[in-house]
Design a protein around this motif. Structure first.
Motif, PDB file in Angstrom:
ATOM      1  N   GLU A  42     113.149  27.841  68.444  1.00  0.00           N
ATOM      2  CA  GLU A  42     113.371  26.425  68.890  1.00  0.00           C
ATOM      3  C   GLU A  42     112.028  26.095  69.051  1.00  0.00           C
ATOM      4  OE1 GLU A  42     115.714  23.240  69.921  1.00  0.00           O
ATOM      5  OE2 GLU A  42     116.399  25.202  68.978  1.00  0.00           O
ATOM      6  N   ILE A  43     111.047  26.964  69.435  1.00  0.00           N
ATOM      7  CA  ILE A  43     109.569  26.322  69.599  1.00  0.00           C
ATOM      8  C   ILE A  43     109.142  26.133  68.325  1.00  0.00           C
ATOM      9  CG2 ILE A  43     107.292  27.308  70.292  1.00  0.00           C
ATOM     10  CD1 ILE A  43     108.576  28.756  72.352  1.00  0.00           C
ATOM     11  N   GLY A  44     109.495  27.065  67.256  1.00  0.00           N
ATOM     12  CA  GLY A  44     108.932  26.734  65.929  1.00  0.00           C
ATOM     13  C   GLY A  44     109.354  25.295  65.399  1.00  0.00           C
ATOM     14  N   TYR A  45     110.701  25.169  65.535  1.00  0.00           N
ATOM     15  CA  TYR A  45     111.581  23.837  65.149  1.00  0.00           C
ATOM     16  C   TYR A  45     110.836  22.847  65.843  1.00  0.00           C
ATOM     17  CZ  TYR A  45     114.667  20.062  65.027  1.00  0.00           C
ATOM     18  OH  TYR A  45     115.158  18.915  64.796  1.00  0.00           O
ATOM     19  N   ALA A  68     107.744  18.106  65.265  1.00  0.00           N
ATOM     20  CA  ALA A  68     106.895  16.957  65.750  1.00  0.00           C
ATOM     21  C   ALA A  68     105.553  16.879  64.708  1.00  0.00           C
ATOM     22  CB  ALA A  68     106.284  17.659  66.986  1.00  0.00           C
ATOM     23  N   ALA A  69     105.085  17.816  64.297  1.00  0.00           N
ATOM     24  CA  ALA A  69     104.057  17.512  63.192  1.00  0.00           C
ATOM     25  C   ALA A  69     104.570  16.712  62.019  1.00  0.00           C
ATOM     26  CB  ALA A  69     103.623  18.943  62.582  1.00  0.00           C
ATOM     27  N   PHE A  70     105.768  16.884  61.550  1.00  0.00           N
ATOM     28  CA  PHE A  70     106.145  15.945  60.510  1.00  0.00           C
ATOM     29  C   PHE A  70     106.723  14.405  61.148  1.00  0.00           C
ATOM     30  CE2 PHE A  70     109.785  13.959  58.239  1.00  0.00           C
ATOM     31  CZ  PHE A  70     109.313  13.951  56.995  1.00  0.00           C
ATOM     32  N   ALA A  71     107.184  14.639  62.379  1.00  0.00           N
ATOM     33  CA  ALA A  71     107.422  13.001  62.651  1.00  0.00           C
ATOM     34  C   ALA A  71     105.599  12.300  62.984  1.00  0.00           C
ATOM     35  CB  ALA A  71     107.870  13.113  64.022  1.00  0.00           C
ATOM     36  N   ALA A  72     104.657  13.235  63.370  1.00  0.00           N
ATOM     37  CA  ALA A  72     103.355  12.586  63.827  1.00  0.00           C
ATOM     38  C   ALA A  72     102.662  12.091  62.423  1.00  0.00           C
ATOM     39  CB  ALA A  72     102.564  13.586  64.546  1.00  0.00           C
ATOM     40  N   ALA A  73     102.882  12.944  61.624  1.00  0.00           N
ATOM     41  CA  ALA A  73     102.338  12.844  59.961  1.00  0.00           C
ATOM     42  C   ALA A  73     102.987  11.496  59.587  1.00  0.00           C
ATOM     43  CB  ALA A  73     102.390  13.866  59.172  1.00  0.00           C
ATOM     44  N   PRO A 119      99.448  11.526  68.321  1.00  0.00           N
ATOM     45  CA  PRO A 119      99.542  12.570  69.144  1.00  0.00           C
ATOM     46  C   PRO A 119     100.449  12.265  70.209  1.00  0.00           C
ATOM     47  CG  PRO A 119      97.256  11.952  68.631  1.00  0.00           C
ATOM     48  CD  PRO A 119      97.985  11.171  67.945  1.00  0.00           C
ATOM     49  N   LEU A 120     100.847  11.247  70.356  1.00  0.00           N
ATOM     50  CA  LEU A 120     101.747  10.772  71.504  1.00  0.00           C
ATOM     51  C   LEU A 120     103.011  11.051  70.971  1.00  0.00           C
ATOM     52  CD1 LEU A 120     100.258   7.594  72.964  1.00  0.00           C
ATOM     53  CD2 LEU A 120     100.014   9.678  73.970  1.00  0.00           C
ATOM     54  N   VAL A 121     103.473  10.779  69.742  1.00  0.00           N
ATOM     55  CA  VAL A 121     104.706  11.259  69.237  1.00  0.00           C
ATOM     56  C   VAL A 121     104.836  12.599  69.022  1.00  0.00           C
ATOM     57  CG1 VAL A 121     106.179  10.850  67.038  1.00  0.00           C
ATOM     58  CG2 VAL A 121     104.856   9.041  67.981  1.00  0.00           C
ATOM     59  N   PHE A 122     103.700  13.387  68.506  1.00  0.00           N
ATOM     60  CA  PHE A 122     103.964  14.657  68.560  1.00  0.00           C
ATOM     61  C   PHE A 122     104.392  15.231  69.870  1.00  0.00           C
ATOM     62  CE2 PHE A 122     102.160  19.067  68.749  1.00  0.00           C
ATOM     63  CZ  PHE A 122     102.556  19.718  67.746  1.00  0.00           C
ATOM     64  N   MET A 123     103.468  14.986  71.063  1.00  0.00           N
ATOM     65  CA  MET A 123     104.015  15.496  72.345  1.00  0.00           C
ATOM     66  C   MET A 123     105.410  14.984  72.638  1.00  0.00           C
ATOM     67  SD  MET A 123     101.563  17.468  72.998  1.00  0.00           S
ATOM     68  CE  MET A 123     102.093  17.902  74.596  1.00  0.00           C
ATOM     69  N   ALA A 124     105.749  13.810  72.588  1.00  0.00           N
ATOM     70  CA  ALA A 124     106.919  13.462  73.074  1.00  0.00           C
ATOM     71  C   ALA A 124     108.231  14.144  72.125  1.00  0.00           C
ATOM     72  CB  ALA A 124     107.158  11.913  72.778  1.00  0.00           C
ATOM     73  N   ARG A 125     107.774  14.608  70.883  1.00  0.00           N
ATOM     74  CA  ARG A 125     108.947  15.400  70.182  1.00  0.00           C
ATOM     75  C   ARG A 125     108.837  16.486  70.642  1.00  0.00           C
ATOM     76  NH1 ARG A 125     113.586  15.428  67.741  1.00  0.00           N
ATOM     77  NH2 ARG A 125     113.766  16.856  66.218  1.00  0.00           N
ATOM     78  N   VAL A 126     107.898  17.270  70.762  1.00  0.00           N
ATOM     79  CA  VAL A 126     107.964  18.702  71.111  1.00  0.00           C
ATOM     80  C   VAL A 126     108.561  18.802  72.666  1.00  0.00           C
ATOM     81  CG1 VAL A 126     106.499  20.570  72.120  1.00  0.00           C
ATOM     82  CG2 VAL A 126     106.113  19.375  69.980  1.00  0.00           C
TER      83      VAL A 126
END
Length: 90
Positions: A19-22, A27-32, A64-71
């Protein structure tokens, strides 16, 4: 220790790891994708200087905000206890 006071099984630890890996990969994909959508035009086209700068900076702030929100959203959803009326995944 888990919520019931016992040790976590290997399957539970594996589930947390997956789950952490997912969460991190999605999150990296969404941020990119978001960075590409916002800052991409500034990188691909010859835009006026101020507009190019604004788009790049906006992409660097929002990604980075999207990354954190997704995680956070993925991990909080994973931790949510079973809801009454739902079947167990086992």
């Amino acid at each position: 220790m888990d919520a019931h006071g016992g040790r976590r099984s290997q399957a539970e630890r594996d589930a947390v790891t997956v789950e952490i890996g997912y969460a991190l990969v999605s999150a990296a994909f969404a941020a990119a994708v978001l960075f590409g959508a916002v800052a991409g035009p500034a990188l691909l086209f010859d835009l006026p200087g101020p507009l190019s700068t604004v788009l790049l900076r906006l992409g660097l702030v929002v990604a980075p905000l999207v990354f954190m929100a997704r995680v956070v959203s993925v991990l909080l959803r994973f931790r949510r206890p079973d809801q009454p009326g739902r079947t167990s995944p086992d």
